[in-house]
Design a protein around this motif. Structure first.
Motif, short mmCIF file in Angstrom:
data_model
loop_
_atom_site.label_atom_id
_atom_site.label_comp_id
_atom_site.label_asym_id
_atom_site.label_seq_id
_atom_site.Cartn_x
_atom_site.Cartn_y
_atom_site.Cartn_z
N ALA A 49 -25.50 -88.38 13.98
CA ALA A 49 -24.25 -88.93 13.44
C ALA A 49 -23.13 -88.84 14.48
O ALA A 49 -22.35 -89.79 14.65
CB ALA A 49 -23.85 -88.19 12.17
N LEU A 50 -23.07 -87.72 15.20
CA LEU A 50 -22.05 -87.54 16.22
C LEU A 50 -22.24 -88.53 17.37
O LEU A 50 -21.27 -89.13 17.87
CB LEU A 50 -22.12 -86.10 16.74
CG LEU A 50 -20.94 -85.58 17.55
CD1 LEU A 50 -19.70 -85.46 16.68
CD2 LEU A 50 -21.29 -84.22 18.15
N ALA A 106 -30.30 -79.57 13.21
CA ALA A 106 -29.40 -80.19 14.20
C ALA A 106 -29.58 -81.70 14.30
O ALA A 106 -28.68 -82.39 14.78
CB ALA A 106 -29.64 -79.57 15.58
N VAL A 107 -30.72 -82.23 13.85
CA VAL A 107 -31.05 -83.62 14.16
C VAL A 107 -30.07 -84.60 13.52
O VAL A 107 -29.47 -85.44 14.21
CB VAL A 107 -32.50 -83.96 13.72
CG1 VAL A 107 -32.80 -85.43 13.95
CG2 VAL A 107 -33.50 -83.09 14.50
N GLU A 108 -29.86 -84.51 12.21
CA GLU A 108 -29.02 -85.49 11.54
C GLU A 108 -27.55 -85.41 11.97
O GLU A 108 -26.94 -86.44 12.28
CB GLU A 108 -29.16 -85.37 10.03
CG GLU A 108 -30.52 -85.84 9.54
CD GLU A 108 -30.64 -85.81 8.02
OE1 GLU A 108 -29.61 -85.56 7.35
OE2 GLU A 108 -31.75 -86.02 7.51
N PRO A 120 -37.93 -82.87 18.19
CA PRO A 120 -37.48 -84.14 17.61
C PRO A 120 -36.26 -84.73 18.31
O PRO A 120 -36.16 -85.96 18.43
CB PRO A 120 -37.16 -83.77 16.15
CG PRO A 120 -37.08 -82.29 16.10
CD PRO A 120 -37.95 -81.78 17.20
N VAL A 121 -35.35 -83.89 18.80
CA VAL A 121 -34.17 -84.42 19.49
C VAL A 121 -34.59 -85.07 20.81
O VAL A 121 -34.20 -86.20 21.11
CB VAL A 121 -33.12 -83.32 19.72
CG1 VAL A 121 -32.05 -83.79 20.70
CG2 VAL A 121 -32.48 -82.91 18.39
N CYS A 122 -35.38 -84.36 21.60
CA CYS A 122 -35.80 -84.91 22.91
C CYS A 122 -36.67 -86.15 22.74
O CYS A 122 -36.42 -87.19 23.37
CB CYS A 122 -36.58 -83.85 23.69
SG CYS A 122 -35.56 -82.55 24.40
N ASP A 123 -37.68 -86.05 21.88
CA ASP A 123 -38.61 -87.17 21.75
C ASP A 123 -37.95 -88.35 21.04
O ASP A 123 -38.26 -89.51 21.33
CB ASP A 123 -39.87 -86.72 21.01
CG ASP A 123 -40.68 -85.69 21.82
OD1 ASP A 123 -40.34 -85.45 23.00
OD2 ASP A 123 -41.63 -85.13 21.26
#
Length: 202
Positions: A14-15, A8-10, A41-44
């Motif tokens: 991008a979005l 989900a990260v990349e 990784p998304v939160c941090d």
């Protein structure tokens, strides 16, 4: 951001860049790792908290607690993740004010002990439910995994979803968008579940 799963990260970054958005929080409908894999990784990476019901919090660091023995064996019996730096716990009936939206939290155990749905109204007054794996178009979340409970699931559906008006929009964690009215009329798992009359828009 809701339920950031694997890879989900990349696409999420991008979005966010494309629409010039700044995230304020990650909301988790439950603790299964297909919904939480990228939460740290998304939160941090954006310095935002993760919100999860306390009954599912342990799965953030130990996702194998939420899957079958066969599935755990696929990962060699080990799948180590970690909590984000900041985790906040959700409570049934709470209201979250985030990014100009007010989201009501409803605890809907059954798929997992800490499953929740989030509800927010549109400007036209129609409710939109972020349903996670509680309710799908034509189906419901499975209850045969660790922590699942079929009777709790039916009670959650009856008391927290079938009480809504038929035009309530449901955004499931998998599959197409639906409405409460469509599921009330055609979802085989909901037939025979009694809901208060007010939920039928009468």
């Amino acid at each position: 951001m809701v339920d950031p799963g694997q890879d989900a990260v990349e696409p999420l970054d991008a979005l966010l860049a494309e629409h010039r958005l700044t995230p304020v929080a990650v909301l988790l409908t439950h603790g299964h790792f297909d919904h939480t894999f990228s939460v740290a990784p998304v939160c941090d990476g954006h310095d935002v908290p993760a919100w999860i019901h306390p009954d599912d919090r342990e799965m953030l660091a130990d996702p194998l607690k939420g899957i079958s023995a066969d599935a755990a064996a696929f990962f060699g019996g080990r799948l180590e993740l970690r909590e984000p730096r900041e985790v906040r716990e959700l409570a049934d009936g709470a209201a979250l004010d985030l990014a100009g939206l007010t989201l009501r939290v409803d605890h809907t155990p059954g798929h997992t002990p800490g499953s929740v749905v989030f509800t927010t109204p549109t400007e036209e007054g129609v409710e939109v439910v972020l349903a996670g794996d509680t309710l799908f178009a034509g189906s419901i979340g499975r209850t045969d995994l660790p922590g699942g409970d079929h009777e709790q699931m039916l009670a959650s559906l009856r008391d927290k979803l079938l009480t809504r008006t038929d035009d309530t929009v449901v955004l499931p964690g998998h599959g197409p968008t639906t409405t409460v009215g469509r599921e009330r009329a055609s979802n085989p798992f909901l037939q025979g579940l009694e809901a208060p009359a007010r939920g039928r828009g009468l």
